[in-house]
Design a protein around this motif. Structure first.
Motif, PDB file in Angstrom:
ATOM      1  N   ILE A  78      55.259  55.595  19.205  1.00 40.48           N
ATOM      2  CA  ILE A  78      55.173  55.152  20.542  1.00 40.48           C
ATOM      3  C   ILE A  78      53.893  55.183  20.983  1.00 40.48           C
ATOM      4  CG2 ILE A  78      55.008  54.168  23.476  1.00 40.48           C
ATOM      5  CD1 ILE A  78      58.314  54.615  23.098  1.00 40.48           C
ATOM      6  N   SER A  79      53.044  54.563  20.581  1.00 36.39           N
ATOM      7  CA  SER A  79      50.934  55.461  20.760  1.00 36.39           C
ATOM      8  C   SER A  79      50.707  55.087  22.266  1.00 36.39           C
ATOM      9  CB  SER A  79      50.397  54.712  20.066  1.00 36.39           C
ATOM     10  OG  SER A  79      48.941  54.355  20.440  1.00 36.39           O
ATOM     11  N   VAL A  80      49.931  55.199  22.804  1.00 36.53           N
ATOM     12  CA  VAL A  80      49.310  54.815  24.035  1.00 36.53           C
ATOM     13  C   VAL A  80      48.100  55.259  24.500  1.00 36.53           C
ATOM     14  CG1 VAL A  80      51.696  55.634  25.521  1.00 36.53           C
ATOM     15  CG2 VAL A  80      49.486  56.936  25.590  1.00 36.53           C
ATOM     16  N   ARG A  81      46.890  54.727  25.313  1.00 35.65           N
ATOM     17  CA  ARG A  81      46.181  55.235  25.786  1.00 35.65           C
ATOM     18  C   ARG A  81      45.642  54.934  26.813  1.00 35.65           C
ATOM     19  NH1 ARG A  81      42.946  50.513  26.128  1.00 35.65           N
ATOM     20  NH2 ARG A  81      43.279  48.578  26.715  1.00 35.65           N
ATOM     21  N   MET A  82      45.048  55.569  27.335  1.00 38.75           N
ATOM     22  CA  MET A  82      44.263  55.768  29.009  1.00 38.75           C
ATOM     23  C   MET A  82      43.397  56.139  28.463  1.00 38.75           C
ATOM     24  SD  MET A  82      46.019  58.738  32.058  1.00 38.75           S
ATOM     25  CE  MET A  82      47.539  57.974  31.593  1.00 38.75           C
ATOM     26  N   ASP A  83      42.356  55.283  29.522  1.00 36.18           N
ATOM     27  CA  ASP A  83      40.794  55.091  29.809  1.00 36.18           C
ATOM     28  C   ASP A  83      40.412  56.449  30.332  1.00 36.18           C
ATOM     29  OD1 ASP A  83      40.854  52.560  28.687  1.00 36.18           O
ATOM     30  OD2 ASP A  83      40.565  51.572  30.508  1.00 36.18           O
ATOM     31  N   TYR A  84      39.058  57.028  30.794  1.00 38.04           N
ATOM     32  CA  TYR A  84      38.738  58.493  30.604  1.00 38.04           C
ATOM     33  C   TYR A  84      36.714  57.544  30.737  1.00 38.04           C
ATOM     34  CZ  TYR A  84      36.517  59.360  25.698  1.00 38.04           C
ATOM     35  OH  TYR A  84      35.495  59.530  25.375  1.00 38.04           O
ATOM     36  N   LEU A  85      36.607  56.828  31.100  1.00 39.52           N
ATOM     37  CA  LEU A  85      35.379  56.908  31.183  1.00 39.52           C
ATOM     38  C   LEU A  85      34.704  56.996  33.293  1.00 39.52           C
ATOM     39  CD1 LEU A  85      32.277  56.080  30.735  1.00 39.52           C
ATOM     40  CD2 LEU A  85      32.579  53.857  30.493  1.00 39.52           C
ATOM     41  N   PRO A  86      34.236  58.285  33.720  1.00 38.84           N
ATOM     42  CA  PRO A  86      34.035  57.857  35.003  1.00 38.84           C
ATOM     43  C   PRO A  86      32.736  57.131  35.742  1.00 38.84           C
ATOM     44  CG  PRO A  86      32.903  59.718  34.046  1.00 38.84           C
ATOM     45  CD  PRO A  86      33.386  59.012  32.816  1.00 38.84           C
ATOM     46  N   PRO A  87      33.118  57.253  37.456  1.00 34.66           N
ATOM     47  CA  PRO A  87      32.308  56.092  37.546  1.00 34.66           C
ATOM     48  C   PRO A  87      31.380  57.115  37.611  1.00 34.66           C
ATOM     49  CG  PRO A  87      34.577  56.477  38.965  1.00 34.66           C
ATOM     50  CD  PRO A  87      34.325  56.848  37.878  1.00 34.66           C
ATOM     51  N   ASP A  88      29.692  56.446  37.657  1.00 31.38           N
ATOM     52  CA  ASP A  88      28.493  56.671  37.738  1.00 31.38           C
ATOM     53  C   ASP A  88      28.606  57.775  36.277  1.00 31.38           C
ATOM     54  OD1 ASP A  88      25.690  56.875  37.843  1.00 31.38           O
ATOM     55  OD2 ASP A  88      26.723  59.436  39.886  1.00 31.38           O
ATOM     56  N   ALA A  89      28.510  57.461  35.148  1.00 26.84           N
ATOM     57  CA  ALA A  89      28.657  58.276  34.300  1.00 26.84           C
ATOM     58  C   ALA A  89      27.396  58.644  34.194  1.00 26.84           C
ATOM     59  CB  ALA A  89      29.003  57.735  32.550  1.00 26.84           C
ATOM     60  N   SER A  90      26.376  57.870  33.980  1.00 25.76           N
ATOM     61  CA  SER A  90      24.734  58.922  34.555  1.00 25.76           C
ATOM     62  C   SER A  90      24.000  59.178  32.534  1.00 25.76           C
ATOM     63  CB  SER A  90      24.695  59.889  34.512  1.00 25.76           C
ATOM     64  OG  SER A  90      24.918  59.388  36.742  1.00 25.76           O
ATOM     65  N   PHE A  91      24.513  58.320  31.690  1.00 25.34           N
ATOM     66  CA  PHE A  91      24.159  58.251  30.462  1.00 25.34           C
ATOM     67  C   PHE A  91      23.138  58.682  30.370  1.00 25.34           C
ATOM     68  CE2 PHE A  91      28.684  58.176  29.033  1.00 25.34           C
ATOM     69  CZ  PHE A  91      29.146  57.274  29.358  1.00 25.34           C
ATOM     70  N   ALA A  92      21.567  57.620  30.601  1.00 19.35           N
ATOM     71  CA  ALA A  92      20.707  57.798  30.426  1.00 19.35           C
ATOM     72  C   ALA A  92      20.112  58.864  31.031  1.00 19.35           C
ATOM     73  CB  ALA A  92      20.069  55.786  30.712  1.00 19.35           C
TER      74      ALA A  92
END
Length: 382
Positions: A78-92
């Motif tokens: 059984i494979s699962v995924r869970m999102d981790y991208l945080p709010p205000d990731a501020s990449f740029a």
């Protein structure tokens, strides 16, 4: 084991997916245990030495290809995924400001290993309530498991040219975990590879670590160099590291499918104040006790204080010229390990060169291109 009817198994599989989502997983898929097709790719990768000093990949290759060796009687994965991208990731913003530390977004919050493993354990216990003969074992980077191969077989996504799992509705900003079970559940089908002719991840990689589509030479990868690599980082890669002090997200940032990524609902994955968009000099000033205190419960702690200092020293060398940076590097040089001192000396030389107005290099141009893409919304700057 009790003979199970197809109707019961179909209903159980449906319930497992619902229970998984109730536990915080965004997707649940089911695969069989035949991973032999993926074993040849691992063997070829290892033969070329692309694993660097990650010798754990060389061990237990039979177990990677045969999950039943990890849990006897295993019939399904059984494979699962869970999102981790945080709010205000501020990449740029963080990439643009050379004096700000860039930390791979998977590591700015709580270490995911324990969280996912506990959720998977709860999922196993929930299944056990409906089928007492269940035997299960959860895995999250804790054993020789081909997690991307399992996710691909379970229909979670396809393996992108950067070697990460991609999903049309979620991009690649998610963690993976597996639950091995001894029930012959109906399996899900793999989905179509939709990378097409896109080579954005290959061309944007600062160190050209993606040596061909779907193949990463870890020895060149900034994530490997800043996290897994012990000792001195080869000088040829230092400038390309820029201000990336723990991991690198460039190949994900440039990927068009990440326009569809979702922000995490798990507050444990939100960025910690102590490390979020933090000034390099602030982090460099931490002593070892401060490092341990500020990274408690974080994936960052595993690299240890010396590698943390090493990585920041390189980033300070890559930062725009600043007299404070130069004086800090010089003062630190006298009270550190031989390994870190080598990188500090290099950083001092870089700062002195910048004082003479050295023109931009190719790595800086790549970063500017990446920033422009992020600011245009490709991918989304959360």
């Amino acid at each position: 084991m009790t003979q199970l009817s197809p109707l019961f198994l179909d209903e159980l599989a449906k319930n497992i997916k619902e229970w998984g989502k109730a536990l915080g997983f965004q997707q649940v898929g089911i695969a069989d245990t035949d991973l032999s097709q993926h074993q040849k790719y691992l063997k070829s990768w290892l033969e070329k030495g692309y694993n660097g000093n990650m010798q754990f990949f060389e061990r237990n290759q039979e177990k990677r290809a045969d999950p039943a060796q990890l849990l006897p009687g295993t019939l399904r994965l059984i494979s699962v995924r869970m999102d981790y991208l945080p709010p205000d990731a501020s990449f740029a913003r963080d990439l643009k400001q050379s004096g700000t530390a860039y930390i791979s977004r998977y590591a700015v919050g709580r270490d995911y290993h324990k969280l996912l493993r506990n959720r998977l354990k709860k999922l196993g216990e929930k299944i056990q309530q409906h089928f007492a003969e269940l035997e299960f074992r959860p895995f999250v980077d804790s054993a020789p498991v081909l997690e991307h191969a399992v996710a691909e077989k379970a229909g979670i996504g396809w393996t992108g040219k950067h070697s990460l799992t991609l999903n049309k509705e979620a991009g690649s900003w998610f963690f993976l975990g597996e639950l091995f079970v001894n029930i012959p559940l109906p399996i899900d089908q793999p989905i179509q590879n939709d990378c097409g002719s896109c080579t954005a991840c290959l061309t944007i990689c600062p160190t050209q670590a993606i040596v061909e589509p779907y193949v990463v030479d870890a020895r060149r990868c900034i994530s490997y160099l800043t996290i897994e690599h012990d000792g001195v980082i080869p000088e040829q890669f230092r400038t390309a590291m820029g201000n990336r002090i723990y991991g690198c997200d460039d190949c994900q940032l440039i990927c068009p499918w990440n326009r569809y990524a979702h922000l995490t609902q798990e507050k444990d994955f939100y960025a910690r104040v102590a490390i979020k968009s933090q000034d390099l000099l602030v982090l460099f000033a931490w002593d070892e006790n401060e490092f341990l205190a500020n990274t408690e419960g974080s994936a960052i702690r595993r690299i240890g204080y010396q590698k943390w200092q090493r990585n920041i020293a390189i980033a300070l060398g890559n930062a725009d010229f600043d007299t404070n940076i130069l004086s800090t590097l010089k003062s630190k040089l006298q009270n550190t390990s031989e390994m870190v001192a080598e990188h500090i000396q290099w950083a001092i030389e870089q700062q002195l060169n910048k004082q003479l107005n050295t023109p931009p290099n190719n790595e800086q141009r790549l970063t500017k291109r990446l920033i422009r893409s992020v600011e245009k919304g490709l991918p989304r700057d959360a």
